[in-house]
Scaffold this motif. Sequence first.
Motif, PDB file in Angstrom:
ATOM      1  N   LEU A  37      28.175  -0.751 -13.491  1.00  0.00           N
ATOM      2  CA  LEU A  37      28.165  -2.025 -14.207  1.00  0.00           C
ATOM      3  C   LEU A  37      26.835  -2.741 -14.043  1.00  0.00           C
ATOM      4  O   LEU A  37      26.279  -3.263 -15.013  1.00  0.00           O
ATOM      5  N   VAL A  38      26.307  -2.769 -12.822  1.00  0.00           N
ATOM      6  CA  VAL A  38      25.045  -3.481 -12.620  1.00  0.00           C
ATOM      7  C   VAL A  38      23.847  -2.601 -12.956  1.00  0.00           C
ATOM      8  O   VAL A  38      22.826  -3.094 -13.455  1.00  0.00           O
ATOM      9  N   GLN A  39      23.965  -1.307 -12.720  1.00  0.00           N
ATOM     10  CA  GLN A  39      22.828  -0.409 -12.915  1.00  0.00           C
ATOM     11  C   GLN A  39      22.539  -0.149 -14.387  1.00  0.00           C
ATOM     12  O   GLN A  39      21.379  -0.124 -14.806  1.00  0.00           O
ATOM     13  N   ASN A  40      23.592   0.027 -15.179  1.00  0.00           N
ATOM     14  CA  ASN A  40      23.416   0.477 -16.564  1.00  0.00           C
ATOM     15  C   ASN A  40      23.838  -0.536 -17.613  1.00  0.00           C
ATOM     16  O   ASN A  40      23.555  -0.330 -18.796  1.00  0.00           O
ATOM     17  N   ASP A  89      28.491 -14.267 -14.265  1.00  0.00           N
ATOM     18  CA  ASP A  89      27.518 -13.398 -13.597  1.00  0.00           C
ATOM     19  C   ASP A  89      28.196 -12.635 -12.466  1.00  0.00           C
ATOM     20  O   ASP A  89      29.191 -13.091 -11.882  1.00  0.00           O
ATOM     21  N   LEU A  90      27.635 -11.477 -12.138  1.00  0.00           N
ATOM     22  CA  LEU A  90      28.226 -10.592 -11.145  1.00  0.00           C
ATOM     23  C   LEU A  90      27.396 -10.606  -9.875  1.00  0.00           C
ATOM     24  O   LEU A  90      26.172 -10.436  -9.917  1.00  0.00           O
ATOM     25  N   LEU A  91      28.043 -10.815  -8.750  1.00  0.00           N
ATOM     26  CA  LEU A  91      27.406 -10.689  -7.444  1.00  0.00           C
ATOM     27  C   LEU A  91      27.682  -9.277  -6.942  1.00  0.00           C
ATOM     28  O   LEU A  91      28.837  -8.849  -6.897  1.00  0.00           O
ATOM     29  N   PHE A  92      26.635  -8.557  -6.580  1.00  0.00           N
ATOM     30  CA  PHE A  92      26.785  -7.161  -6.171  1.00  0.00           C
ATOM     31  C   PHE A  92      26.425  -7.008  -4.703  1.00  0.00           C
ATOM     32  O   PHE A  92      25.338  -7.405  -4.266  1.00  0.00           O
ATOM     33  N   PHE A  93      27.347  -6.414  -3.952  1.00  0.00           N
ATOM     34  CA  PHE A  93      27.146  -6.166  -2.529  1.00  0.00           C
ATOM     35  C   PHE A  93      27.147  -4.661  -2.292  1.00  0.00           C
ATOM     36  O   PHE A  93      28.026  -3.940  -2.770  1.00  0.00           O
ATOM     37  N   ASP A  94      26.153  -4.206  -1.549  1.00  0.00           N
ATOM     38  CA  ASP A  94      26.034  -2.795  -1.185  1.00  0.00           C
ATOM     39  C   ASP A  94      26.273  -2.672   0.315  1.00  0.00           C
ATOM     40  O   ASP A  94      25.448  -3.100   1.117  1.00  0.00           O
ATOM     41  N   ASP A 129      28.478   2.875   2.113  1.00  0.00           N
ATOM     42  CA  ASP A 129      29.424   3.775   1.452  1.00  0.00           C
ATOM     43  C   ASP A 129      30.307   3.040   0.452  1.00  0.00           C
ATOM     44  O   ASP A 129      31.103   3.668  -0.248  1.00  0.00           O
ATOM     45  N   GLU A 130      30.195   1.747   0.379  1.00  0.00           N
ATOM     46  CA  GLU A 130      31.080   0.946  -0.465  1.00  0.00           C
ATOM     47  C   GLU A 130      30.267  -0.074  -1.248  1.00  0.00           C
ATOM     48  O   GLU A 130      29.365  -0.715  -0.703  1.00  0.00           O
ATOM     49  N   HIS A 131      30.601  -0.219  -2.545  1.00  0.00           N
ATOM     50  CA  HIS A 131      29.955  -1.217  -3.387  1.00  0.00           C
ATOM     51  C   HIS A 131      31.024  -2.191  -3.868  1.00  0.00           C
ATOM     52  O   HIS A 131      32.152  -1.796  -4.129  1.00  0.00           O
ATOM     53  N   HIS A 132      30.639  -3.456  -4.010  1.00  0.00           N
ATOM     54  CA  HIS A 132      31.640  -4.449  -4.379  1.00  0.00           C
ATOM     55  C   HIS A 132      31.040  -5.487  -5.317  1.00  0.00           C
ATOM     56  O   HIS A 132      29.901  -5.920  -5.142  1.00  0.00           O
ATOM     57  N   LEU A 133      31.856  -5.894  -6.303  1.00  0.00           N
ATOM     58  CA  LEU A 133      31.477  -6.913  -7.272  1.00  0.00           C
ATOM     59  C   LEU A 133      32.321  -8.166  -7.088  1.00  0.00           C
ATOM     60  O   LEU A 133      33.514  -8.092  -6.787  1.00  0.00           O
ATOM     61  N   MET A 134      31.703  -9.321  -7.295  1.00  0.00           N
ATOM     62  CA  MET A 134      32.407 -10.595  -7.381  1.00  0.00           C
ATOM     63  C   MET A 134      31.949 -11.287  -8.657  1.00  0.00           C
ATOM     64  O   MET A 134      30.850 -11.029  -9.155  1.00  0.00           O
ATOM     65  N   VAL A 135      32.796 -12.179  -9.186  1.00  0.00           N
ATOM     66  CA  VAL A 135      32.498 -12.889 -10.436  1.00  0.00           C
ATOM     67  C   VAL A 135      32.201 -14.349 -10.125  1.00  0.00           C
ATOM     68  O   VAL A 135      33.008 -15.039  -9.500  1.00  0.00           O
ATOM     69  N   TRP A 136      31.042 -14.812 -10.575  1.00  0.00           N
ATOM     70  CA  TRP A 136      30.649 -16.209 -10.390  1.00  0.00           C
ATOM     71  C   TRP A 136      31.449 -17.077 -11.361  1.00  0.00           C
ATOM     72  O   TRP A 136      31.400 -16.898 -12.572  1.00  0.00           O
ATOM     73  N   ALA A 171      22.707  -7.409  -2.905  1.00  0.00           N
ATOM     74  CA  ALA A 171      21.680  -6.914  -3.831  1.00  0.00           C
ATOM     75  C   ALA A 171      21.267  -7.962  -4.843  1.00  0.00           C
ATOM     76  O   ALA A 171      20.205  -7.855  -5.450  1.00  0.00           O
ATOM     77  N   GLY A 172      22.122  -8.972  -5.085  1.00  0.00           N
ATOM     78  CA  GLY A 172      21.756 -10.029  -6.002  1.00  0.00           C
ATOM     79  C   GLY A 172      22.788 -10.263  -7.085  1.00  0.00           C
ATOM     80  O   GLY A 172      23.896  -9.729  -7.045  1.00  0.00           O
ATOM     81  N   MET A 173      22.379 -11.061  -8.068  1.00  0.00           N
ATOM     82  CA  MET A 173      23.245 -11.431  -9.199  1.00  0.00           C
ATOM     83  C   MET A 173      22.768 -10.706 -10.450  1.00  0.00           C
ATOM     84  O   MET A 173      21.559 -10.570 -10.677  1.00  0.00           O
ATOM     85  N   PHE A 174      23.726 -10.342 -11.257  1.00  0.00           N
ATOM     86  CA  PHE A 174      23.434  -9.562 -12.465  1.00  0.00           C
ATOM     87  C   PHE A 174      24.214 -10.162 -13.633  1.00  0.00           C
ATOM     88  O   PHE A 174      25.340 -10.625 -13.469  1.00  0.00           O
TER      89      PHE A 174
END
Length: 222
Positions: free
Chosen positions: A134-137, A153-158, A161-168, A213-216
């Motif tokens: 979602l954030v990469q492509n 906007d999406l907050l992305f945490f790396d 071994d696990e990636h996670h999204l949150m919605v602003w 990783a930031g907001m997307f």
Amino acid sequence: MMAVTRRHLLGLAAGCAMLPWANALTGAPAAAMPAYLSKAQSRAFQAWMLRIVNAQMEQGPSPRWQHRDCAGLVRFAVNEALTVHDAKWMRANGIGSDRQLPPELDLTPAQKALRNRWVQTGGTVGHYVSAIGLVQNNSRFIGRDLNQAQPGDLLFFDQGDEHHLMVWMGARIAYHTGTVTPNDNGLRTVDVPQLKTWKDTRWQPAVDNPNFAGMFRLAFLT
């Protein structure tokens, strides 16, 4: 899932924007360049996306929402925001017509084709995409300062071994986490100040947190 190191993500966040609808890390072209939403449509989309996420938080997940995880919440909210919100849709989603609703997007046929159209690793397009996809492509990097965030906007945490999204959501942040009990639907909201001071610092949306990783922002928004 393609292996992407935290160094790749944070280097991208520090120095370059996500390339809309293309594989930003490898430079591979996307399968097709879809339509963008106008400024007015983008604002309406953001309002509908938040309304849909709020409905999941208030009433529990819709039976129509499949693949219930953090990325699934985003995919569901995006796809439903891009549909026609008639009386049948509102009944199916438990949204009363007596409530103040955002304006319709009035999409062109090309814009309607954005629904369920996610760019995946390698540039293929399909109905499914992972959190990192979602954030990469499908998004562009906005920054790591929360003052830059807009609704949806999406907050992305790396976390390695696990990636996670949150919605602003503005004053709050919404996300789906793993269920804890049989009656737990996995949906959570947290106030922004609370998340900033979260005891587990890996989840704090701070510029000095290497796991954030930031907001997307979704790439089709103007």
